[in-house]
Motif scaffolding. Sequence first.
Motif, PDB file in Angstrom:
ATOM      1  N   TYR A 289       0.823  -1.206   0.000  1.00 22.65           N
ATOM      2  CA  TYR A 289       0.000   0.000   0.000  1.00 22.65           C
ATOM      3  C   TYR A 289       0.861   1.262   0.000  1.00 22.65           C
ATOM      4  O   TYR A 289       0.601   2.202  -0.769  1.00 22.65           O
ATOM      5  CB  TYR A 289      -0.937   0.013   1.209  1.00 22.65           C
ATOM      6  CG  TYR A 289      -1.754   1.277   1.299  1.00 22.65           C
ATOM      7  CD1 TYR A 289      -2.866   1.467   0.478  1.00 22.65           C
ATOM      8  CD2 TYR A 289      -1.386   2.301   2.176  1.00 22.65           C
ATOM      9  CE1 TYR A 289      -3.596   2.645   0.537  1.00 22.65           C
ATOM     10  CE2 TYR A 289      -2.113   3.480   2.236  1.00 22.65           C
ATOM     11  CZ  TYR A 289      -3.219   3.649   1.417  1.00 22.65           C
ATOM     12  OH  TYR A 289      -3.937   4.824   1.469  1.00 22.65           O
ATOM     13  N   GLU A 290       1.897   1.292   0.841  1.00 19.28           N
ATOM     14  CA  GLU A 290       2.746   2.479   0.936  1.00 19.28           C
ATOM     15  C   GLU A 290       3.433   2.775  -0.395  1.00 19.28           C
ATOM     16  O   GLU A 290       3.635   3.935  -0.751  1.00 19.28           O
ATOM     17  CB  GLU A 290       3.793   2.297   2.037  1.00 19.28           C
ATOM     18  CG  GLU A 290       3.231   2.362   3.447  1.00 19.28           C
ATOM     19  CD  GLU A 290       2.646   3.727   3.783  1.00 19.28           C
ATOM     20  OE1 GLU A 290       3.270   4.750   3.409  1.00 19.28           O
ATOM     21  OE2 GLU A 290       1.573   3.777   4.408  1.00 19.28           O
TER      22      GLU A 290
ATOM     23  N   ALA B 271      -8.936   3.668  -1.446  1.00 22.65           N
ATOM     24  CA  ALA B 271      -8.519   3.018  -0.196  1.00 22.65           C
ATOM     25  C   ALA B 271      -7.524   3.875   0.580  1.00 22.65           C
ATOM     26  O   ALA B 271      -6.613   4.470   0.007  1.00 22.65           O
ATOM     27  CB  ALA B 271      -7.901   1.656  -0.505  1.00 22.65           C
ATOM     28  N   GLN B 272      -7.692   3.907   1.902  1.00 22.78           N
ATOM     29  CA  GLN B 272      -6.816   4.671   2.781  1.00 22.78           C
ATOM     30  C   GLN B 272      -5.829   3.789   3.539  1.00 22.78           C
ATOM     31  O   GLN B 272      -4.989   4.287   4.290  1.00 22.78           O
ATOM     32  CB  GLN B 272      -7.653   5.471   3.780  1.00 22.78           C
ATOM     33  CG  GLN B 272      -8.554   6.503   3.132  1.00 22.78           C
ATOM     34  CD  GLN B 272      -7.764   7.534   2.332  1.00 22.78           C
ATOM     35  OE1 GLN B 272      -6.807   8.117   2.836  1.00 22.78           O
ATOM     36  NE2 GLN B 272      -8.162   7.759   1.082  1.00 22.78           N
ATOM     37  N   ASN B 273      -5.922   2.476   3.363  1.00 23.54           N
ATOM     38  CA  ASN B 273      -4.979   1.542   3.980  1.00 23.54           C
ATOM     39  C   ASN B 273      -5.029   0.235   3.200  1.00 23.54           C
ATOM     40  O   ASN B 273      -5.873   0.051   2.314  1.00 23.54           O
ATOM     41  CB  ASN B 273      -5.293   1.320   5.465  1.00 23.54           C
ATOM     42  CG  ASN B 273      -6.736   0.908   5.687  1.00 23.54           C
ATOM     43  OD1 ASN B 273      -7.193  -0.109   5.159  1.00 23.54           O
ATOM     44  ND2 ASN B 273      -7.469   1.711   6.456  1.00 23.54           N
ATOM     45  N   PHE B 274      -4.127  -0.680   3.533  1.00 20.64           N
ATOM     46  CA  PHE B 274      -4.025  -1.891   2.720  1.00 20.64           C
ATOM     47  C   PHE B 274      -5.221  -2.820   2.891  1.00 20.64           C
ATOM     48  O   PHE B 274      -5.595  -3.525   1.958  1.00 20.64           O
ATOM     49  CB  PHE B 274      -2.709  -2.627   2.998  1.00 20.64           C
ATOM     50  CG  PHE B 274      -2.646  -3.396   4.291  1.00 20.64           C
ATOM     51  CD1 PHE B 274      -2.967  -4.736   4.329  1.00 20.64           C
ATOM     52  CD2 PHE B 274      -2.234  -2.779   5.458  1.00 20.64           C
ATOM     53  CE1 PHE B 274      -2.887  -5.457   5.516  1.00 20.64           C
ATOM     54  CE2 PHE B 274      -2.142  -3.479   6.639  1.00 20.64           C
ATOM     55  CZ  PHE B 274      -2.476  -4.822   6.678  1.00 20.64           C
ATOM     56  N   THR B 275      -5.866  -2.822   4.062  1.00 15.44           N
ATOM     57  CA  THR B 275      -7.025  -3.697   4.230  1.00 15.44           C
ATOM     58  C   THR B 275      -8.193  -3.227   3.368  1.00 15.44           C
ATOM     59  O   THR B 275      -8.922  -4.045   2.800  1.00 15.44           O
ATOM     60  CB  THR B 275      -7.456  -3.769   5.707  1.00 15.44           C
ATOM     61  OG1 THR B 275      -7.718  -2.455   6.197  1.00 15.44           O
ATOM     62  CG2 THR B 275      -6.379  -4.427   6.544  1.00 15.44           C
ATOM     63  N   GLU B 276      -8.369  -1.909   3.242  1.00 18.12           N
ATOM     64  CA  GLU B 276      -9.422  -1.384   2.366  1.00 18.12           C
ATOM     65  C   GLU B 276      -9.123  -1.709   0.903  1.00 18.12           C
ATOM     66  O   GLU B 276     -10.028  -2.023   0.127  1.00 18.12           O
ATOM     67  CB  GLU B 276      -9.558   0.125   2.551  1.00 18.12           C
ATOM     68  CG  GLU B 276     -10.144   0.538   3.892  1.00 18.12           C
ATOM     69  CD  GLU B 276     -10.282   2.045   4.016  1.00 18.12           C
ATOM     70  OE1 GLU B 276      -9.969   2.759   3.032  1.00 18.12           O
ATOM     71  OE2 GLU B 276     -10.698   2.518   5.096  1.00 18.12           O
TER      72      GLU B 276
END
Length: 220
Positions: free
Chosen positions: A181-182, A204-209
Amino acid sequence: MKLIAMEFSSKIMKALLLWISFFQVLFIVSTVSGERSDTRLLLTRNAVSRERHSEEYCAMYDICGAREDGKVLNCPFGSPSVKPDDLLSQKIQSLCPTITGNVCCSEAQFDTLRSQVQQAIPFLVGCPACLRNFLNLFCELTCSPHQSTFINVTTTAKVKGNLTVSGIDFYASDAFGEGLYESCKDVKFGTMNTRALNFIGAGAQNFTEWYAFIGRRAPA
């Protein structure tokens, strides 16, 4: 942004659990703890057999059917990894340079993989590190010779008399998910100057999203 190493293991103390049905999928994201057992029972079309979890062993291999919309479904039978012929090996290397030697994908599976990821490449091509990390995720899922060490086939379904994979557990470290994600979160798409994740991750705002978006089951 940097390239990140794939971190898959049969013994992960803090893992990301993804329920996947090969690209046309539903990801259920949660945190699990503890160690996976070395073996588990898998119901096959003929009997209950032991599914191995070891290096150079596949959790699924080849294509055994397709949905009504044509999206293909894998075969749910574990088997030793396979040495590809020279032509297939070259094709795999062109997309998945980290995978060498034996593989857990047939030519038909690899062609499906390549067709699927081509849809995302235009959005990520602006950042080679992001694109490479994204491709590595799906290359490992599909073709890694150690596939059984991080994948469990959890559900199967009969399609025209053939047993097919309808769900799997996929184990990866939080570090890999966060690194992926980063490396991609600030990538912009073309002249629109819009985040690529707005198109391939629903913002998405993070890897799970992001994984949740990637894993939505496509309507049949």
